[in-house]
Every structure is written in C-alpha cells, then in structure tokens.
Design an enzyme around this catalytic site. Structure first.
Site, PDB file in Angstrom:
ATOM      1  N   PHE A 138      94.854  -0.955 157.217  1.00 53.79           N
ATOM      2  CA  PHE A 138      94.715  -1.354 155.751  1.00 53.79           C
ATOM      3  C   PHE A 138      95.698  -1.006 155.385  1.00 53.79           C
ATOM      4  CE2 PHE A 138      94.121  -0.997 150.740  1.00 53.79           C
ATOM      5  CZ  PHE A 138      94.092  -1.668 150.754  1.00 53.79           C
ATOM      6  N   ASP A 223     101.201   5.707 157.770  1.00 54.56           N
ATOM      7  CA  ASP A 223     100.772   5.258 156.766  1.00 54.56           C
ATOM      8  C   ASP A 223      98.693   6.851 157.196  1.00 54.56           C
ATOM      9  OD1 ASP A 223      98.651   5.221 154.655  1.00 54.56           O
ATOM     10  OD2 ASP A 223      98.621   2.672 155.271  1.00 54.56           O
ATOM     11  N   LYS A 252      96.342   9.222 148.186  1.00 54.33           N
ATOM     12  CA  LYS A 252      95.188   9.742 147.686  1.00 54.33           C
ATOM     13  C   LYS A 252      94.919  10.977 146.959  1.00 54.33           C
ATOM     14  CE  LYS A 252      92.575   5.789 149.732  1.00 54.33           C
ATOM     15  NZ  LYS A 252      92.918   4.447 150.337  1.00 54.33           N
TER      16      LYS A 252
HETATM   17  C1  LIG Z   1      94.166   3.489 150.061  1.00 47.77           C
HETATM   18  C2  LIG Z   1      95.126   2.639 151.183  1.00 47.77           C
HETATM   19  C3  LIG Z   1      96.469   2.067 151.120  1.00 47.77           C
HETATM   20  C4  LIG Z   1      96.298   1.375 149.509  1.00 47.77           C
HETATM   21  O1  LIG Z   1      96.376   3.075 148.602  1.00 47.77           O
HETATM   22  P1  LIG Z   1      96.793   2.953 146.592  1.00 47.77           P
HETATM   23  O2  LIG Z   1      96.544   4.028 146.482  1.00 47.77           O
HETATM   24  O3  LIG Z   1      95.417   1.903 147.222  1.00 47.77           O
HETATM   25  O4  LIG Z   1      97.809   1.979 146.833  1.00 47.77           O
HETATM   26  C5  LIG Z   1      97.026   1.814 152.266  1.00 47.77           C
HETATM   27  N1  LIG Z   1      97.179   2.414 153.279  1.00 47.77           N
HETATM   28  C6  LIG Z   1      96.011   3.297 153.375  1.00 47.77           C
HETATM   29  C7  LIG Z   1      95.647   3.863 154.727  1.00 47.77           C
HETATM   30  C8  LIG Z   1      94.705   3.389 152.907  1.00 47.77           C
HETATM   31  O5  LIG Z   1      93.976   3.888 153.357  1.00 47.77           O
END
Ligand SMILES: *Cc1c(COP(=O)(O)O)cnc(C)c1O
Length: 392
Positions: A138, A223, A252
C-alpha cells in the site's frame, strides 16, 4: 436522536460517500484514550492509523504547536523559516540520508519518490523506466501511488494507470530477480508491509533487493510511512538491517497528528533540482514545529527504546493468545506494529472491540492490526489483551 446520530446524519448529508465509517463520533482524546461525544471511553490501539505516536494531549507537543500558531503558521516555500531548518536537519540526522523534502501526506511523499526515480532513469539513459513494486503493498490513492499499490481492488476502477510497473512477491527474492533489468529505475517496497497484513521484510529479502538495485543502478525506495518513526523499535525500520535505502518515505507519526510527510534521499537519488517539484503548504512552519518537537521528545523521552520494551511485552502477550486460541493462525510484526491473523474475516471482531471500547484496525489477509500510540505502557497492553480475550 442522540448527539452522535445527529452528527452522523449531518455528515452523511454533506460528505461524498467514500468511507464506510464506524458509527462513532470522537470528541477528544487523553493519553491513550479516546472519548466519543456521549462520553464513552475507548482504549486506542489504532492511533488514527499509526499517526498519534505521542498519544493525545501530550503537553509539550501541544504547547509547541500552540506557540507556533501564534507566531507563524505559513509562509510558502518562497521563503525560509527556522522550524523548517530544524525539522529538516533532525530528519536528515535520524535517517542518515542527506536531502529532505516535506510533503503534506504520505501519498505525496510517494509521488515525489516516483518523480526522483523517473528523472534518475532519464539521466541514466534507461529506456522503459520500469518500476518494481510488491503485491499486497500500500502506497496511497493518487494516480502515481495507486499505480505502485499492489491491490487489484483499489486499482481496478482507475485503469489504465502508470505503465511499466511490475509486481513482485514480497519476501520472495527470486520474483524480484525475474523482473529486474538495467531498465529498472527503482524498487519500491515497505520495510514492514502494513495494510497488507503486517509482514516484516526478511533480512535475506531486503539485502537481496538492495544488491539487485546496486547491480542494475536502480533506486531502492523504502516506504516507512507506517512502520517508521520508532514504531518498529528502531527510529526507522531499515536500521535493523545492514542496508540503507536511496529514498526513504515518511509521514503518519512524523508529525504525530499534523499532516506532514517527507521524502528523504541520498546524493545518488537526488536527481531533482530547482523547479522540478513543489508544494504550497508542504513543510510549513506549523507542521515543521511539530516535526522538530517530535524528534526532541523522542530523544528525551527515549521513545524508541520504550517501543522496543513494551513491544516485546505485547509480543509475548499475543504469542500466549496464539497458543491458546485456535482461531488465531499467525502472529507477525515488530515493536508496536503487530498483527494477529485469524481463521475468519475479523471485521465483526473489530466492530465488537469498538462496541466494547477498544479501537483496533483490520488489515488484509484476515489480520487485526495493533498500532497503538508509542507511549503505551504495560498496563495498557494488559487492558487491551483482557478486552480482546473477553470478545474472542
Ligand atoms: C498510510 C500509508 C501511505 C499513504 O499515506 P497518506 O498520508 O494516507 O497519503 C503510504 N504508504 C504506507 C505504507 C502507508 O501506510
């Protein structure tokens, strides 16, 4: 009608129907607890999806934000400001990567990384700009981030997306080997897959992917939007391994509540220069004051060490549950990003927890995810486990 029902009705009459929200209206938070508008108390093991690292109402954090609000909230990136300089230096030092760009979200950090990868490919004379991403990953919902998100359900309605994205199997080095070539511009992956069901990368896999990227002059993009910022028991999850990414993505818990993300890169990946990218809000004085304070609090309150200890405690508790309950088929994770995989789809369980005053979040692969504020203590873990057991 209760106050909650009134607010829900008003919201539903105005919102675009994108989220199937739980019928709970939160009013305020305190420590690791949330309170709804009727005054019902919830133990929060979701932290607003791994955002509220310091919990709710952290005095020092809140004071720093209030002070910055009265001083200066926004200037645009046409100018410099002190909170930005400090936040960028602290993120650079914590990550070991040299160049920081602040965004407003995780998704935008992903977008920035994809642009770095494209420009890197152009400069290196690669033809197809192939990007390798992972199944069950994701990375966000914008068109670029969605293109590297290995989830058919999310992608389906929006195809065609960015071309030349290939999906490998996470923790299966052979599947990456089969896709990688000199035209590969980047490999993007989570160091610990979050939405996909809490899967940490194995040592062999991450080291192997790093070596393949080096061999083919491709960038490794990690990520850590969900698993970074102390959550894994390391400031960044990759620091448990012997490798470094070329680009690291944060968001986050980076701001612990204010909307801020970042992409951070080394010299090799720093392909973009003046005029190649931009944002109006990104890294404004308010969010940077938050980021800067978060790093200071992490250091002084030894948050990362705390996560390691309390994460181990949570690990042992959940291992006990796994051995006691047949419906729990797997337990994965690290630090304060852990998941229990059930033999059934745990949607109803998550709802029952909520009704019982416990916030947990579902993830893919029949998994319930535990991503509490990083400041929880042993008692909070005990309380959570007790509540969960009473509902199993
Ligand atoms: C939440 C998340 C995103 C997206 O971040 P947003 O602040 O919602 O745009 C991307 N990668 C990972 C692994 C995430 O958990």
């Amino acid at each position: 009608m209760t106050k909650s029902e009134q607010i829900i009705q008003a919201a539903d009459s105005a919102y675009l129907s994108i989220y199937r929200r739980f019928p709970v209206v939160f009013d305020h938070g305190d420590g690791v607890y949330l309170y709804d508008v009727e005054g019902k108390k919830y133990l929060d093991f979701g932290a607003g999806i791994a955002v509220m690292g310091l919990g709710y109402g952290h005095k020092r954090y809140n004071e720093a934000l209030k002070k910055q609000i009265d001083k200066l909230i926004h200037t645009s990136n046409l100018f410099y400001h002190e909170p930005g300089a400090e936040a960028a230096q602290k993120l650079r030092d914590a990550s070991g990567l040299n160049h920081v760009f602040f965004t407003n979200s995780g998704t935008e950090a992903v977008e920035g990384a994809l642009k770095l990868a494209k420009k890197h490919a152009n400069q290196a004379g690669k033809n197809d700009y192939d990007i390798i991403a992972m199944k069950h990953s994701f990375h966000g919902r914008s068109l670029g981030a969605l293109s590297v998100t290995g989830n058919d359900h999310y992608q389906e309605p929006f195809r065609p997306l960015i071309q030349n994205i290939k999906f490998a199997d996470y923790n299966d080095l052979k599947s990456v080997e089969a896709l990688v070539s000199d035209n590969t511009s980047a490999v993007i992956m989570e160091t610990i897959q979050g939405e996909g069901g809490i899967y940490p990368a194995t040592e062999e896999f991450l080291n192997g992917v790093r070596a393949l990227c080096d061999k083919h002059n491709a960038l490794l993009i990690l990520d850590e939007i969900q698993c970074g910022m102390g959550r894994s028991g390391y400031m960044f999850a990759f620091q448990k391994y012997d490798i470094e990414p070329d680009i690291l993505l944060c968001a986050k818990a980076l701001g612990c509540g204010v909307p801020v993300g970042a992409f951070v890169c080394n010299d090799k990946a720093a392909s973009m220069t003046y005029g190649d990218h931009g944002t109006t809000y990104g890294g404004n004085p308010l969010v940077c004051a938050a980021v800067s304070e978060v790093f200071d609090i992490f250091k002084e309150e030894k948050i990362v060490e705390h996560v390691k200890e309390v994460g181990e405690y949570l690990w042992n508790k959940l291992e006990e549950l796994k051995s006691k309950y047949d419906c729990i088929v797997d337990h994965r994770g690290r630090g304060l990003i852990q998941g229990l995989e059930f033999s059934f789809e745990p949607k109803d369980l998550v709802r029952k927890c909520l009704d019982g005053g416990l916030v947990v979040i579902a993830a893919e692969n029949k998994t319930v995810r535990f991503v509490p504020p990083l400041v929880i203590n042993y008692g909070d873990v005990d309380e959570m486990v007790e509540m969960l057991v009473s509902l199993l």
